[in-house]
Write an enzyme that holds these catalytic residues in place. Sequence first.
Site, PDB file in Angstrom:
ATOM      1  N   VAL A   1      13.151  18.985 -26.102  1.00  0.00           N
ATOM      2  CA  VAL A   1      13.786  17.748 -26.562  1.00  0.00           C
ATOM      3  C   VAL A   1      12.858  17.113 -27.579  1.00  0.00           C
ATOM      4  CG1 VAL A   1      14.603  15.476 -25.834  1.00  0.00           C
ATOM      5  CG2 VAL A   1      14.921  17.448 -24.331  1.00  0.00           C
TER       6      VAL A   1
ATOM      7  N   GLU B   1      15.095  22.459 -20.066  1.00  0.00           N
ATOM      8  CA  GLU B   1      13.731  22.917 -19.766  1.00  0.00           C
ATOM      9  C   GLU B   1      13.170  23.664 -20.971  1.00  0.00           C
ATOM     10  OE1 GLU B   1      11.261  22.830 -17.270  1.00  0.00           O
ATOM     11  OE2 GLU B   1      10.214  24.229 -18.583  1.00  0.00           O
TER      12      GLU B   1
ATOM     13  N   GLY C   1       0.757   3.703  -2.496  1.00  0.00           N
ATOM     14  CA  GLY C   1       0.687   4.359  -3.799  1.00  0.00           C
ATOM     15  C   GLY C   1       2.024   4.848  -4.316  1.00  0.00           C
TER      16      GLY C   1
ATOM     17  N   HIS D   1      13.875  32.304  19.856  1.00  0.00           N
ATOM     18  CA  HIS D   1      15.166  32.758  19.368  1.00  0.00           C
ATOM     19  C   HIS D   1      16.262  31.857  19.917  1.00  0.00           C
ATOM     20  CE1 HIS D   1      18.405  35.398  18.137  1.00  0.00           C
ATOM     21  NE2 HIS D   1      18.934  35.199  19.342  1.00  0.00           N
TER      22      HIS D   1
ATOM     23  N   LEU E   1       0.847  -1.198   0.000  1.00  0.00           N
ATOM     24  CA  LEU E   1       0.000   0.000   0.000  1.00  0.00           C
ATOM     25  C   LEU E   1       0.885   1.251   0.000  1.00  0.00           C
ATOM     26  CD1 LEU E   1      -2.761  -1.101   2.550  1.00  0.00           C
ATOM     27  CD2 LEU E   1      -2.944  -0.968   0.059  1.00  0.00           C
TER      28      LEU E   1
ATOM     29  N   HIS F   1      -0.287  15.458   0.114  1.00  0.00           N
ATOM     30  CA  HIS F   1      -1.105  16.039   1.191  1.00  0.00           C
ATOM     31  C   HIS F   1      -2.433  16.567   0.661  1.00  0.00           C
ATOM     32  CE1 HIS F   1       2.148  18.707  -0.137  1.00  0.00           C
ATOM     33  NE2 HIS F   1       1.261  19.676  -0.131  1.00  0.00           N
TER      34      HIS F   1
HETATM   35  P1  FAD Z   1      -1.227   7.372  -5.983  1.00  0.00           P
HETATM   36  O1  FAD Z   1      -0.300   7.612  -4.871  1.00  0.00           O
HETATM   37  O2  FAD Z   1      -0.665   7.363  -7.362  1.00  0.00           O
HETATM   38  O3  FAD Z   1      -1.955   6.000  -5.666  1.00  0.00           O
HETATM   39  C1  FAD Z   1      -2.818   5.394  -6.562  1.00  0.00           C
HETATM   40  C2  FAD Z   1      -2.764   3.909  -6.338  1.00  0.00           C
HETATM   41  O4  FAD Z   1      -3.817   3.309  -7.084  1.00  0.00           O
HETATM   42  C3  FAD Z   1      -1.489   3.239  -6.815  1.00  0.00           C
HETATM   43  O5  FAD Z   1      -0.908   2.509  -5.764  1.00  0.00           O
HETATM   44  C4  FAD Z   1      -1.932   2.314  -7.948  1.00  0.00           C
HETATM   45  O6  FAD Z   1      -1.199   1.096  -7.991  1.00  0.00           O
HETATM   46  C5  FAD Z   1      -3.370   2.077  -7.589  1.00  0.00           C
HETATM   47  N1  FAD Z   1      -4.240   1.727  -8.707  1.00  0.00           N
HETATM   48  C6  FAD Z   1      -4.368   2.346  -9.902  1.00  0.00           C
HETATM   49  N2  FAD Z   1      -5.335   1.779 -10.639  1.00  0.00           N
HETATM   50  C7  FAD Z   1      -5.820   0.758  -9.878  1.00  0.00           C
HETATM   51  C8  FAD Z   1      -6.852  -0.200 -10.076  1.00  0.00           C
HETATM   52  N3  FAD Z   1      -7.583  -0.210 -11.182  1.00  0.00           N
HETATM   53  N4  FAD Z   1      -7.076  -1.102  -9.092  1.00  0.00           N
HETATM   54  C9  FAD Z   1      -6.350  -1.098  -7.945  1.00  0.00           C
HETATM   55  N5  FAD Z   1      -5.380  -0.195  -7.715  1.00  0.00           N
HETATM   56  C10 FAD Z   1      -5.129   0.717  -8.665  1.00  0.00           C
HETATM   57  N6  FAD Z   1       3.991  14.662  -3.389  1.00  0.00           N
HETATM   58  C11 FAD Z   1       4.183  15.359  -2.262  1.00  0.00           C
HETATM   59  O7  FAD Z   1       3.230  15.904  -1.695  1.00  0.00           O
HETATM   60  N7  FAD Z   1       5.429  15.475  -1.715  1.00  0.00           N
HETATM   61  C12 FAD Z   1       6.522  14.903  -2.288  1.00  0.00           C
HETATM   62  O8  FAD Z   1       7.623  15.030  -1.769  1.00  0.00           O
HETATM   63  C13 FAD Z   1       6.343  14.178  -3.481  1.00  0.00           C
HETATM   64  N8  FAD Z   1       7.386  13.586  -4.091  1.00  0.00           N
HETATM   65  C14 FAD Z   1       7.175  12.867  -5.232  1.00  0.00           C
HETATM   66  C15 FAD Z   1       8.292  12.297  -5.857  1.00  0.00           C
HETATM   67  C16 FAD Z   1       8.124  11.578  -7.022  1.00  0.00           C
HETATM   68  C17 FAD Z   1       9.329  10.952  -7.678  1.00  0.00           C
HETATM   69  C18 FAD Z   1       6.819  11.406  -7.558  1.00  0.00           C
HETATM   70  C19 FAD Z   1       6.618  10.590  -8.811  1.00  0.00           C
HETATM   71  C20 FAD Z   1       5.725  11.972  -6.962  1.00  0.00           C
HETATM   72  C21 FAD Z   1       5.900  12.728  -5.792  1.00  0.00           C
HETATM   73  N9  FAD Z   1       4.827  13.336  -5.153  1.00  0.00           N
HETATM   74  C22 FAD Z   1       5.030  14.075  -4.011  1.00  0.00           C
HETATM   75  C23 FAD Z   1       3.460  13.241  -5.669  1.00  0.00           C
HETATM   76  C24 FAD Z   1       2.663  12.193  -4.876  1.00  0.00           C
HETATM   77  O9  FAD Z   1       3.317  10.950  -4.957  1.00  0.00           O
HETATM   78  C25 FAD Z   1       1.250  12.082  -5.444  1.00  0.00           C
HETATM   79  O10 FAD Z   1       0.648  13.356  -5.490  1.00  0.00           O
HETATM   80  C26 FAD Z   1       0.397  11.175  -4.572  1.00  0.00           C
HETATM   81  O11 FAD Z   1       0.957   9.889  -4.469  1.00  0.00           O
HETATM   82  C27 FAD Z   1      -1.026  11.067  -5.141  1.00  0.00           C
HETATM   83  O12 FAD Z   1      -1.784  10.233  -4.329  1.00  0.00           O
HETATM   84  P2  FAD Z   1      -3.034   9.402  -4.920  1.00  0.00           P
HETATM   85  O13 FAD Z   1      -3.547   8.625  -3.763  1.00  0.00           O
HETATM   86  O14 FAD Z   1      -3.936  10.318  -5.635  1.00  0.00           O
HETATM   87  O15 FAD Z   1      -2.418   8.442  -6.012  1.00  0.00           O
HETATM   88  P1  NAI Z   2       6.464  19.320 -13.104  1.00  0.00           P
HETATM   89  O1  NAI Z   2       5.167  19.701 -13.665  1.00  0.00           O
HETATM   90  O2  NAI Z   2       6.837  19.762 -11.730  1.00  0.00           O
HETATM   91  O3  NAI Z   2       7.642  19.864 -14.058  1.00  0.00           O
HETATM   92  C1  NAI Z   2       7.731  19.505 -15.393  1.00  0.00           C
HETATM   93  C2  NAI Z   2       8.673  20.477 -16.082  1.00  0.00           C
HETATM   94  O4  NAI Z   2       8.946  19.968 -17.376  1.00  0.00           O
HETATM   95  C3  NAI Z   2       8.079  21.863 -16.251  1.00  0.00           C
HETATM   96  O5  NAI Z   2       9.035  22.817 -15.864  1.00  0.00           O
HETATM   97  C4  NAI Z   2       7.771  21.929 -17.747  1.00  0.00           C
HETATM   98  O6  NAI Z   2       7.832  23.236 -18.274  1.00  0.00           O
HETATM   99  C5  NAI Z   2       8.866  21.040 -18.304  1.00  0.00           C
HETATM  100  N1  NAI Z   2       8.586  20.454 -19.620  1.00  0.00           N
HETATM  101  C6  NAI Z   2       7.405  20.026 -20.093  1.00  0.00           C
HETATM  102  N2  NAI Z   2       7.562  19.518 -21.334  1.00  0.00           N
HETATM  103  C7  NAI Z   2       8.892  19.621 -21.628  1.00  0.00           C
HETATM  104  C8  NAI Z   2       9.688  19.258 -22.756  1.00  0.00           C
HETATM  105  N3  NAI Z   2       9.170  18.683 -23.822  1.00  0.00           N
HETATM  106  N4  NAI Z   2      11.022  19.509 -22.712  1.00  0.00           N
HETATM  107  C9  NAI Z   2      11.576  20.107 -21.623  1.00  0.00           C
HETATM  108  N5  NAI Z   2      10.859  20.466 -20.541  1.00  0.00           N
HETATM  109  C10 NAI Z   2       9.541  20.210 -20.536  1.00  0.00           C
HETATM  110  O7  NAI Z   2       6.541  17.732 -13.244  1.00  0.00           O
HETATM  111  P2  NAI Z   2       7.505  16.656 -12.603  1.00  0.00           P
HETATM  112  O8  NAI Z   2       8.759  17.286 -12.118  1.00  0.00           O
HETATM  113  O9  NAI Z   2       7.566  15.549 -13.574  1.00  0.00           O
HETATM  114  O10 NAI Z   2       6.667  16.183 -11.338  1.00  0.00           O
HETATM  115  C11 NAI Z   2       5.378  15.574 -11.505  1.00  0.00           C
HETATM  116  C12 NAI Z   2       4.508  15.834 -10.328  1.00  0.00           C
HETATM  117  O11 NAI Z   2       4.956  15.151  -9.185  1.00  0.00           O
HETATM  118  C13 NAI Z   2       4.469  17.300  -9.995  1.00  0.00           C
HETATM  119  O12 NAI Z   2       3.209  17.784 -10.401  1.00  0.00           O
HETATM  120  C14 NAI Z   2       4.603  17.385  -8.526  1.00  0.00           C
HETATM  121  O13 NAI Z   2       3.430  17.901  -7.976  1.00  0.00           O
HETATM  122  C15 NAI Z   2       4.791  15.953  -8.043  1.00  0.00           C
HETATM  123  N6  NAI Z   2       6.013  15.929  -7.254  1.00  0.00           N
HETATM  124  C16 NAI Z   2       6.045  16.611  -6.077  1.00  0.00           C
HETATM  125  C17 NAI Z   2       7.172  16.666  -5.327  1.00  0.00           C
HETATM  126  C18 NAI Z   2       7.168  17.466  -4.087  1.00  0.00           C
HETATM  127  O14 NAI Z   2       6.102  17.862  -3.640  1.00  0.00           O
HETATM  128  N7  NAI Z   2       8.323  17.735  -3.482  1.00  0.00           N
HETATM  129  C19 NAI Z   2       8.395  15.972  -5.717  1.00  0.00           C
HETATM  130  C20 NAI Z   2       8.270  15.318  -7.001  1.00  0.00           C
HETATM  131  C21 NAI Z   2       7.109  15.290  -7.701  1.00  0.00           C
END
Ligand code: FAD
Ligand code: NAI
Length: 464
Positions: free
Chosen positions: A235, A201, A42, A443, A40, A320
């Site tokens: 790209v 970018e 996600g 502080h 679990l 969140h």
């Molecule tokens: P998910 O977490 O994507 O969960 C959906 C779940 O549904 C998955 O486990 C999937 O397997 C399951 N599922 C899908 N279809 C089915 C089905 N038909 N039947 C059963 N199960 C299914 N957000 C932050 O706030 N802070 C961060 O630091 C952060 N870092 C991130 C770093 C990375 C590399 C990535 C990729 C994302 C990050 N995010 C971060 C974003 C965050 O992970 C997502 O916003 C969040 O997980 C969304 O929650 P969700 O419950 O909507 O979906």
């Molecule tokens: P993002 O939306 O944050 O950034 C994507 C970037 O790629 C943008 O700057 C966009 O202009 C650029 N881009 C789009 N098309 C392009 C192209 N063809 N060539 C070059 N640049 C291009 O998406 P990212 O970094 O993939 O993250 C996905 C999601 O995951 C985000 O929406 C974020 O909310 C969540 N996430 C959150 C984190 C956190 O809260 N710390 C950490 C990692 C992910």
Amino acid sequence: MASESFDLVVIGGGPGGYVAAIRAAQLGQTVALIEKRSALGGTCLNVGCIPSKALLQSSHHYEAARHEFAQHGIKVGSVELDLAALMARKDKVVGELTKGIDGLMKKNKIVRKQGAGRIAGLGKVAVGDEVLNAKAILIATGSEVTPLQGVTIDEKQIVSSTGALALSRVPKCLAVIGAGVIGLELGSVWRRLGSQVTVVEFLDRILPPFDAEIAKQAERLLARQGLAFKLGLKVTAAKAAKGAVALTLEPVAGGAAQTLEAEIVLVAIGRKPYVEGLGLETAGVKLTPKGFVEVDRHFCTSQPGIYAIGDVIGGAMLAHKAEDEGVAVAEILAGKPGHVNYDAIPNVVYTSPEIASVGLNEEQVKAKGIAYKTGKFPFAANGRARANAETDGFVKILADARTDKVLGVHILGPSAGDLISEAVLAMEFGASAEDIARTCHAHPALGEALKEAALAADGRVLHL
Ligand code: FAD
Ligand code: NAI
């Protein structure tokens, strides 16, 4: 086999789905949670927030040991990287946390079903050979990586964030496509571990949703650390050969294409909703033009009895935000006034220094034609930041010029992701900059920079 019946069947066990399940169970509902992964949590726990933060922390320690300890008078011998151990720690953290969620499910008597869920008619969800009866169905299936035309992800040479969280060796050169959150966080990890990292970018700036002034300063600091930025380039093709990938970069403004070679390429251009196999079309659940599940203010889809939350409905794709929607929808289903305040959702980038924001940025305030005032305070003037040797960055508060109400807070600096909570709470209570300025702050603490920025909004800064 008699099919089981539940008040709520949740499809997707990420932070949106499992939190909704817990809150619904707390409110006395019978709940089943369907998740196709074996663990679990996600995206967030398995391949997102948690593993990326584990790698950021470990790589930060490595960098500190090599470059920062000396200024504190600490001499270390040669510092060596054990990448396998570093990755094993990350996997252990993920394993412990996902097991913790299993425990929460048991504690709350939530019935866990492993497999892919599919809506099989009104009030029915199929999983494997079973069909569950549901008074309400909640779609919380999250998101997946947005692909880039001409660049095929193989998770070996051309990786998504999932591959970049598990590389078996430090690449000599890493090209990152997209200067968003993933690009900067994972780009930072691999740079700290020894890669030459180039971030390409499309736009002429990094971190598009963040305040432009904060993003510009972050770009300078990250460039100073060694990240190379190539902005205003798209790209258009990737050619993978043995040991190297050649990327074709075309200037957005026109002109001659360039080539960039890298050992590994990370594609991080955003995420898109995941609805595959859910049977939404047959169930008559409408999608938005961008493919998100369409919902009303109560998270109800176009089909009564079917609800959706989290990344799959769009908005900020943050854990969140998904969690808060999970709580809100469970409360709505139990007849309570569940609600999410989308104006006060924090957004944090865990680079060094961290970047955090809540509310409107300066560009948005201007576009709305709001008369505003700004208060800024640099961490270089904060005693704790100086004691910690973490003086880069600043706090910026935007407040309504007439009412003094806080419109947005933007922080680039040490522990910005924790400091922003005070600003979120202030905005949740509709606070003025004066309220923050008159609140006693310990502080020496980094939070004093927030207080000073609030004072600065009224021209009364004390330590500058
Ligand atoms: P998910 O977490 O994507 O969960 C959906 C779940 O549904 C998955 O486990 C999937 O397997 C399951 N599922 C899908 N279809 C089915 C089905 N038909 N039947 C059963 N199960 C299914 N957000 C932050 O706030 N802070 C961060 O630091 C952060 N870092 C991130 C770093 C990375 C590399 C990535 C990729 C994302 C990050 N995010 C971060 C974003 C965050 O992970 C997502 O916003 C969040 O997980 C969304 O929650 P969700 O419950 O909507 O979906
Ligand atoms: P993002 O939306 O944050 O950034 C994507 C970037 O790629 C943008 O700057 C966009 O202009 C650029 N881009 C789009 N098309 C392009 C192209 N063809 N060539 C070059 N640049 C291009 O998406 P990212 O970094 O993939 O993250 C996905 C999601 O995951 C985000 O929406 C974020 O909310 C969540 N996430 C959150 C984190 C956190 O809260 N710390 C950490 C990692 C992910």
